[in-house]
Design a protein around this motif. Sequence first.
Motif, PDB file in Angstrom:
ATOM      1  N   ASN A   1       0.771  -1.222   0.065  1.00  0.00           N
ATOM      2  CA  ASN A   1      -0.017   0.057   0.038  1.00  0.00           C
ATOM      3  C   ASN A   1       0.855   1.422  -0.010  1.00  0.00           C
ATOM      4  O   ASN A   1       0.424   2.452   0.636  1.00  0.00           O
ATOM      5  N   ASP A   2       2.017   1.080  -0.678  1.00  0.00           N
ATOM      6  CA  ASP A   2       2.760   2.382  -0.760  1.00  0.00           C
ATOM      7  C   ASP A   2       2.357   3.393  -1.935  1.00  0.00           C
ATOM      8  O   ASP A   2       1.504   3.105  -2.694  1.00  0.00           O
ATOM      9  N   ILE A   3       2.798   4.560  -1.882  1.00  0.00           N
ATOM     10  CA  ILE A   3       2.496   5.411  -3.010  1.00  0.00           C
ATOM     11  C   ILE A   3       3.298   4.918  -4.305  1.00  0.00           C
ATOM     12  O   ILE A   3       4.317   4.675  -4.328  1.00  0.00           O
TER      13      ILE A   3
ATOM     14  N   ILE B   1       7.972   1.899 -13.094  1.00  0.00           N
ATOM     15  CA  ILE B   1       7.096   1.839 -11.894  1.00  0.00           C
ATOM     16  C   ILE B   1       7.850   2.120 -10.599  1.00  0.00           C
ATOM     17  O   ILE B   1       8.515   1.059 -10.058  1.00  0.00           O
ATOM     18  N   GLU B   2       7.478   2.996  -9.659  1.00  0.00           N
ATOM     19  CA  GLU B   2       8.311   2.917  -8.562  1.00  0.00           C
ATOM     20  C   GLU B   2       7.397   3.429  -7.222  1.00  0.00           C
ATOM     21  O   GLU B   2       6.192   3.781  -7.467  1.00  0.00           O
ATOM     22  N   ASP B   3       7.569   2.772  -5.912  1.00  0.00           N
ATOM     23  CA  ASP B   3       6.761   2.828  -4.888  1.00  0.00           C
ATOM     24  C   ASP B   3       7.535   3.798  -3.915  1.00  0.00           C
ATOM     25  O   ASP B   3       8.776   3.456  -3.805  1.00  0.00           O
ATOM     26  N   PHE B   4       6.905   4.578  -3.271  1.00  0.00           N
ATOM     27  CA  PHE B   4       7.500   5.617  -2.071  1.00  0.00           C
ATOM     28  C   PHE B   4       6.638   5.488  -0.778  1.00  0.00           C
ATOM     29  O   PHE B   4       5.536   5.294  -0.823  1.00  0.00           O
ATOM     30  N   GLN B   5       7.610   5.643   0.191  1.00  0.00           N
ATOM     31  CA  GLN B   5       6.797   5.884   1.610  1.00  0.00           C
ATOM     32  C   GLN B   5       6.352   7.399   1.443  1.00  0.00           C
ATOM     33  O   GLN B   5       6.971   8.236   0.897  1.00  0.00           O
ATOM     34  N   PRO B   6       5.428   7.670   2.475  1.00  0.00           N
ATOM     35  CA  PRO B   6       4.939   9.138   2.455  1.00  0.00           C
ATOM     36  C   PRO B   6       5.915  10.108   2.602  1.00  0.00           C
ATOM     37  O   PRO B   6       6.852   9.749   3.574  1.00  0.00           O
ATOM     38  N   GLY B   7       5.976  11.216   2.194  1.00  0.00           N
ATOM     39  CA  GLY B   7       6.912  12.172   2.133  1.00  0.00           C
ATOM     40  C   GLY B   7       8.335  12.171   1.538  1.00  0.00           C
ATOM     41  O   GLY B   7       9.055  13.037   1.687  1.00  0.00           O
TER      42      GLY B   7
ATOM     43  N   LEU C   1      11.435   3.129  -3.167  1.00  0.00           N
ATOM     44  CA  LEU C   1      11.706   1.654  -2.608  1.00  0.00           C
ATOM     45  C   LEU C   1      12.202   0.760  -3.455  1.00  0.00           C
ATOM     46  O   LEU C   1      13.305  -0.072  -3.183  1.00  0.00           O
ATOM     47  N   SER C   2      11.644   0.726  -4.937  1.00  0.00           N
ATOM     48  CA  SER C   2      11.993  -0.068  -5.838  1.00  0.00           C
ATOM     49  C   SER C   2      11.800   0.599  -7.125  1.00  0.00           C
ATOM     50  O   SER C   2      10.810   1.421  -7.314  1.00  0.00           O
ATOM     51  N   SER C   3      12.231  -0.032  -8.186  1.00  0.00           N
ATOM     52  CA  SER C   3      11.934   0.372  -9.411  1.00  0.00           C
ATOM     53  C   SER C   3      11.657  -0.744 -10.603  1.00  0.00           C
ATOM     54  O   SER C   3      12.555  -1.651 -10.630  1.00  0.00           O
ATOM     55  N   VAL C   4      10.674  -0.716 -11.262  1.00  0.00           N
ATOM     56  CA  VAL C   4      10.233  -1.888 -12.119  1.00  0.00           C
ATOM     57  C   VAL C   4       9.974  -1.374 -13.514  1.00  0.00           C
ATOM     58  O   VAL C   4       9.123  -0.409 -13.566  1.00  0.00           O
ATOM     59  N   ALA C   5      10.587  -2.047 -14.456  1.00  0.00           N
ATOM     60  CA  ALA C   5      10.470  -1.643 -16.017  1.00  0.00           C
ATOM     61  C   ALA C   5       9.140  -2.349 -16.468  1.00  0.00           C
ATOM     62  O   ALA C   5       9.099  -3.463 -16.108  1.00  0.00           O
ATOM     63  N   LEU C   6       8.401  -1.565 -17.120  1.00  0.00           N
ATOM     64  CA  LEU C   6       7.099  -1.967 -17.837  1.00  0.00           C
ATOM     65  C   LEU C   6       7.605  -1.510 -19.264  1.00  0.00           C
ATOM     66  O   LEU C   6       7.322  -0.500 -19.627  1.00  0.00           O
ATOM     67  N   GLN C   7       7.443  -2.478 -20.262  1.00  0.00           N
ATOM     68  CA  GLN C   7       7.526  -2.292 -21.601  1.00  0.00           C
ATOM     69  C   GLN C   7       6.519  -2.887 -22.278  1.00  0.00           C
ATOM     70  O   GLN C   7       6.207  -4.132 -22.320  1.00  0.00           O
ATOM     71  N   PHE C   8       5.778  -1.982 -23.379  1.00  0.00           N
ATOM     72  CA  PHE C   8       4.754  -2.490 -24.183  1.00  0.00           C
ATOM     73  C   PHE C   8       4.422  -1.581 -25.435  1.00  0.00           C
ATOM     74  O   PHE C   8       5.262  -0.837 -25.640  1.00  0.00           O
ATOM     75  N   LEU C   9       3.723  -2.102 -26.374  1.00  0.00           N
ATOM     76  CA  LEU C   9       3.560  -1.511 -27.445  1.00  0.00           C
ATOM     77  C   LEU C   9       1.881  -1.087 -27.733  1.00  0.00           C
ATOM     78  O   LEU C   9       1.137  -1.541 -27.357  1.00  0.00           O
ATOM     79  N   VAL C  10       2.057   0.170 -28.575  1.00  0.00           N
ATOM     80  CA  VAL C  10       0.906   0.711 -28.774  1.00  0.00           C
ATOM     81  C   VAL C  10       0.845   0.986 -30.391  1.00  0.00           C
ATOM     82  O   VAL C  10       1.779   1.365 -30.885  1.00  0.00           O
TER      83      VAL C  10
END
Length: 317
Positions: free
Chosen positions: A206-208, A255-261, A266-275
């Motif tokens: 439930n992080d930001i 895509i990254e998650d953060f604690q408030p403030g 906390l982590s970084s996740v690559a997402l790659q897709f086509l349009v």
Amino acid sequence: MKTPSLAGTDYFSSLTFGIDGNDCSLLLLLYVSAALGSHFRGAIFMVRPSPSGGENEMEITFRISWRRSFNSLAYCDQSTIENGQLIGQLIGVDGNIQCEQGCSGTISDVRYICTDFSVEEDWSFGERVVAYTFLEGADIITIAFSGGDWISPFSSSWRVPTTFSLARRNDTGDINSTPRAIMSPVLRIQEGCNHTIRVPVTDPDNDIVRCRWAVGGECAGICNGFPGAILVPETCSLVYVADQGQGFRAAALMIEDFQPGSTTPLSSVALQFLVLVVDTMRSCSVNPTFVPPTPYDDSCIVVPSGHTLHLRLVASS
């Protein structure tokens, strides 16, 4: 279940609704009529502590897509899905999940269990969960899947990294789980219209969650592959006016998650897709709507943990 909007999209071919404890993911697979070259179609690698509770044992869930006709190893049909067999290790043209920071060596191959395929669009898509125990003393870990080639006109190498920490959080005392997301390998949008593509993201802690464009080694050959698109970090949405011609665009996000403030992820996740931008000869104001047997809006469907629910969607315009 909230029935998704169809604004800016066209006909649906299938839907998968997967539940695996903390992950509730919705995948909309859109119809695309195009000849696709090369073989890579995009991926994401997500990490969380293993349910077994082993020290430094992490569970890596990856979702990946290949060109279905590339060779027999990438081929998927209904019998493949029913058999639950591993496919997709395209020997000689791709690699493995490698550990690049905080550890070294190969974590796993990228064979996966096919969950969806499209004959018309020529792709196979699926996922797999692998467990891996990292050495004691490691803190920041980066894993990545690299290879070549992407679909034409990119025809370039790929790199799909994920960075996470094995340190226990100061608020929960647990190791952090990365954000989770799922997208179709190809999204189809209409030329000349305004579109908002929202990436469905969740976070087990439930992080930001915020998104940003991938840069440099985070995206290899498809950096800046979606010119003109505006990314809204807080909603992980892409706003795009499709007035720059038809054809493929490549979206490479982190895509990254953060604690408030905090401004430190906390982590970084690559997402790659086509349009794919196409001309459907329809007014931009005419959008498809769901009709039965599509579940009604706000329908509640109970799915046991660890199971996958397949639903039929029908849209009319």
